[in-house]
Design a protein around this motif. Structure first.
Motif, PDB file in Angstrom:
ATOM      1  N   PHE A 179       0.826  -1.208   0.000  1.00 19.47           N
ATOM      2  CA  PHE A 179       0.000   0.000   0.000  1.00 19.47           C
ATOM      3  C   PHE A 179       0.863   1.261   0.000  1.00 19.47           C
ATOM      4  CE2 PHE A 179      -3.050  -3.149   1.286  1.00 19.47           C
ATOM      5  CZ  PHE A 179      -4.260  -2.700   0.769  1.00 19.47           C
ATOM      6  N   TYR A 180       2.142   1.101   0.330  1.00 19.40           N
ATOM      7  CA  TYR A 180       3.086   2.218   0.293  1.00 19.40           C
ATOM      8  C   TYR A 180       3.915   2.177  -0.994  1.00 19.40           C
ATOM      9  CZ  TYR A 180       2.176   2.426   5.382  1.00 19.40           C
ATOM     10  OH  TYR A 180       1.586   2.517   6.629  1.00 19.40           O
ATOM     11  N   GLN A 181       3.493   1.324  -1.927  1.00 24.82           N
ATOM     12  CA  GLN A 181       4.187   1.145  -3.208  1.00 24.82           C
ATOM     13  C   GLN A 181       5.576   0.541  -3.032  1.00 24.82           C
ATOM     14  OE1 GLN A 181       2.290   1.735  -5.999  1.00 24.82           O
ATOM     15  NE2 GLN A 181       0.747   2.156  -4.428  1.00 24.82           N
ATOM     16  N   ILE A 182       5.727  -0.336  -2.021  1.00 25.59           N
ATOM     17  CA  ILE A 182       6.993  -1.040  -1.800  1.00 25.59           C
ATOM     18  C   ILE A 182       6.705  -2.538  -1.765  1.00 25.59           C
ATOM     19  CG2 ILE A 182       8.962  -1.376  -0.260  1.00 25.59           C
ATOM     20  CD1 ILE A 182       8.382   1.405   0.871  1.00 25.59           C
ATOM     21  N   LYS A 183       7.343  -3.284  -2.633  1.00 24.17           N
ATOM     22  CA  LYS A 183       7.116  -4.726  -2.699  1.00 24.17           C
ATOM     23  C   LYS A 183       7.865  -5.432  -1.572  1.00 24.17           C
ATOM     24  CE  LYS A 183       6.576  -4.765  -7.737  1.00 24.17           C
ATOM     25  NZ  LYS A 183       7.131  -5.284  -9.025  1.00 24.17           N
ATOM     26  N   GLU A 184       7.214  -6.419  -0.963  1.00 24.74           N
ATOM     27  CA  GLU A 184       7.850  -7.166   0.127  1.00 24.74           C
ATOM     28  C   GLU A 184       9.089  -7.899  -0.365  1.00 24.74           C
ATOM     29  OE1 GLU A 184       6.499 -10.888   2.796  1.00 24.74           O
ATOM     30  OE2 GLU A 184       5.315  -9.062   3.145  1.00 24.74           O
ATOM     31  N   ASP A 185       9.033  -8.448  -1.586  1.00 23.84           N
ATOM     32  CA  ASP A 185      10.201  -9.158  -2.143  1.00 23.84           C
ATOM     33  C   ASP A 185      11.399  -8.220  -2.269  1.00 23.84           C
ATOM     34  OD1 ASP A 185       8.769 -11.476  -2.314  1.00 23.84           O
ATOM     35  OD2 ASP A 185       8.401 -11.365  -4.474  1.00 23.84           O
ATOM     36  N   GLU A 186      11.112  -6.967  -2.605  1.00 27.63           N
ATOM     37  CA  GLU A 186      12.189  -5.982  -2.725  1.00 27.63           C
ATOM     38  C   GLU A 186      12.837  -5.733  -1.362  1.00 27.63           C
ATOM     39  OE1 GLU A 186      12.730  -1.184  -3.377  1.00 27.63           O
ATOM     40  OE2 GLU A 186      10.924  -2.161  -4.163  1.00 27.63           O
ATOM     41  N   ILE A 187      12.021  -5.650  -0.331  1.00 25.85           N
ATOM     42  CA  ILE A 187      12.562  -5.439   1.014  1.00 25.85           C
ATOM     43  C   ILE A 187      13.464  -6.600   1.404  1.00 25.85           C
ATOM     44  CG2 ILE A 187      12.002  -5.169   3.468  1.00 25.85           C
ATOM     45  CD1 ILE A 187       9.352  -3.904   2.629  1.00 25.85           C
ATOM     46  N   LEU A 188      12.984  -7.827   1.184  1.00 27.51           N
ATOM     47  CA  LEU A 188      13.753  -9.022   1.555  1.00 27.51           C
ATOM     48  C   LEU A 188      15.077  -9.079   0.808  1.00 27.51           C
ATOM     49  CD1 LEU A 188      10.833 -11.632   1.552  1.00 27.51           C
ATOM     50  CD2 LEU A 188      11.954 -10.641   3.553  1.00 27.51           C
ATOM     51  N   GLU A 189      15.044  -8.753  -0.485  1.00 31.33           N
ATOM     52  CA  GLU A 189      16.260  -8.820  -1.308  1.00 31.33           C
ATOM     53  C   GLU A 189      17.237  -7.711  -0.933  1.00 31.33           C
ATOM     54  OE1 GLU A 189      17.481  -7.989  -5.941  1.00 31.33           O
ATOM     55  OE2 GLU A 189      15.521  -8.887  -5.527  1.00 31.33           O
ATOM     56  N   GLN A 190      16.724  -6.489  -0.828  1.00 33.56           N
ATOM     57  CA  GLN A 190      17.592  -5.342  -0.578  1.00 33.56           C
ATOM     58  C   GLN A 190      18.102  -5.293   0.864  1.00 33.56           C
ATOM     59  OE1 GLN A 190      18.874  -3.035  -2.738  1.00 33.56           O
ATOM     60  NE2 GLN A 190      18.017  -4.397  -4.289  1.00 33.56           N
ATOM     61  N   TYR A 191      17.346  -5.865   1.786  1.00 37.94           N
ATOM     62  CA  TYR A 191      17.767  -5.832   3.186  1.00 37.94           C
ATOM     63  C   TYR A 191      19.111  -6.538   3.362  1.00 37.94           C
ATOM     64  CZ  TYR A 191      17.787  -6.380   8.248  1.00 37.94           C
ATOM     65  OH  TYR A 191      18.136  -6.335   9.578  1.00 37.94           O
ATOM     66  N   GLU A 192      19.228  -7.742   2.835  1.00 32.45           N
ATOM     67  CA  GLU A 192      20.477  -8.496   2.980  1.00 32.45           C
ATOM     68  C   GLU A 192      21.616  -7.822   2.223  1.00 32.45           C
ATOM     69  OE1 GLU A 192      22.324 -12.971   2.174  1.00 32.45           O
ATOM     70  OE2 GLU A 192      20.158 -12.648   2.110  1.00 32.45           O
ATOM     71  N   LEU A 193      21.325  -7.337   1.010  1.00 30.62           N
ATOM     72  CA  LEU A 193      22.358  -6.687   0.201  1.00 30.62           C
ATOM     73  C   LEU A 193      22.867  -5.418   0.874  1.00 30.62           C
ATOM     74  CD1 LEU A 193      23.989  -6.352  -2.413  1.00 30.62           C
ATOM     75  CD2 LEU A 193      21.996  -5.204  -3.414  1.00 30.62           C
ATOM     76  N   THR A 194      21.945  -4.559   1.331  1.00 26.83           N
ATOM     77  CA  THR A 194      22.366  -3.294   1.947  1.00 26.83           C
ATOM     78  C   THR A 194      23.034  -3.537   3.296  1.00 26.83           C
ATOM     79  OG1 THR A 194      20.147  -2.957   2.905  1.00 26.83           O
ATOM     80  CG2 THR A 194      20.604  -1.929   0.768  1.00 26.83           C
TER      81      THR A 194
END
Length: 325
Positions: A179-194
């Protein structure tokens, strides 16, 4: 205890030994003190009359299975919990013509990237296996890296629920990230990378102090009166971990941190935006009021601001300091 860290350290030791073994054309049998397989099998016939200690002293042989474990960088609690004994360390140093025992253990650690990789392994291990207090201290320090400040905030808000966010109307469930225009998959992927890049960023930012600390640890903590030793390695790793934690505590970012600025904006604006989303979903309000529309525009402008802060930090890190991510 500290299995992942020891796996890395022992694997590096094994690779150095394997490289020397191949350079001089030795077999594992020869490293264990035998001429070849036939010689090894012939000596095993004495096992009914000699005990293990007698065979060791009489023939100056070493346990072949332990030698094989060492070459492969493998440790087993029942056989070689510290990878190798002091006597085997001395034996392999001479047999493989290492200049010193410390060069067998850590290679050219004064000039290689081994200290940096060790730092990254230890910190990553704490973040996933340490206690909550340790994790919180490290995360507070890593927040200085803007992309991690962003995705760690999303992680806490939408994945693990450590930051309370607005809920769906008449529900106990938090409004999801979509609903905030942020995909959950993106969070999971970017969290580990960042997170990995945040650890690198911290190391680069404190390069001189951390290198001095880690090199001193490798040089001094394994030293004995007779040389070097891997005995009590868990205790030694605990010493390094403690030093890292103290360093993180002393280097928590202050209000000037770009990462802290990003985190504060995200948490504040997303809470407000979530309230607007909840109102909209409730259907109790035909349209947003002027103040609410203004708030929505402010939240949207925050994304552009965060992007600019990322750019500023990227320029500082990659162009000015020469560190690439």
């Amino acid at each position: 205890m500290y299995d992942e860290i020891k796996n890395f350290m022992f694997s590096e030791i094994g690779n150095r030994i394997k490289s020397k073994k191949e350079e001089y054309g030795f077999t594992n049998y020869q490293l264990a003190g035998y001429r070849n397989k036939a010689d090894y099998e012939g000596h095993q016939k004495d096992s009914e009359t000699d005990n293990k200690e007698d065979r060791q002293l009489r023939y100056d042989k070493y346990d072949l299975s332990i030698i094989t474990n060492i070459v492969n960088g493998k440790f087993y609690p029942a056989k070689n919990p510290n990878l190798m004994s002091d006597s085997i360390l001395s034996h392999l140093t001479q047999k493989l013509k290492f200049t010193t025992e410390i060069s067998l253990l850590w290679g050219d650690f004064e000039n290689s990237n081994f200290p940096q990789v060790l730092f990254e392994k230890v910190v990553f291990d704490i973040l996933y296996s340490g206690n909550e207090k340790q994790k919180a201290i490290i995360n507070d320090a890593l927040i200085d890296y803007v992309p991690y400040a962003e995705y760690h905030s999303y992680w806490q808000m939408f994945i693990v629920g450590e930051i309370e966010m607005p809920k769906f109307p008449d529900s106990k469930f938090t409004i999801s990230s979509s609903f905030y225009q942020i995909k959950e998959d993106e969070i999971l992927e970017q969290y580990e990378l960042t997170q990995k890049n945040a650890i690198k960023y911290f190391f680069y930012k404190h390069n001189e102090s951390l290198l001095s600390m880690i090199r001193g640890f490798l040089r001094d903590e394994f030293r004995t009166d007779d040389g070097y030793s891997l005995k009590k390695i868990d205790k030694k790793i605990s010493i390094l971990l403690s030093r890292f934690m103290n360093y993180f505590k002393k280097n928590i970012p202050n209000d000037d941190s770009l990462g802290l600025r990003v985190r504060s904006i995200i948490i504040s604006d997303f809470k407000k935006f979530g309230t607007l989303i909840s109102k909209d979903l409730s259907g109790k309000q035909a349209q947003l009021e002027l103040s609410e529309l203004t708030q929505k525009l402010l939240v949207e402008s925050s994304f552009a601001y965060i992007t600019n802060l990322k750019r500023v930090q990227k320029i500082e890190s990659e162009i000015i300091n020469g560190n690439k991510f």
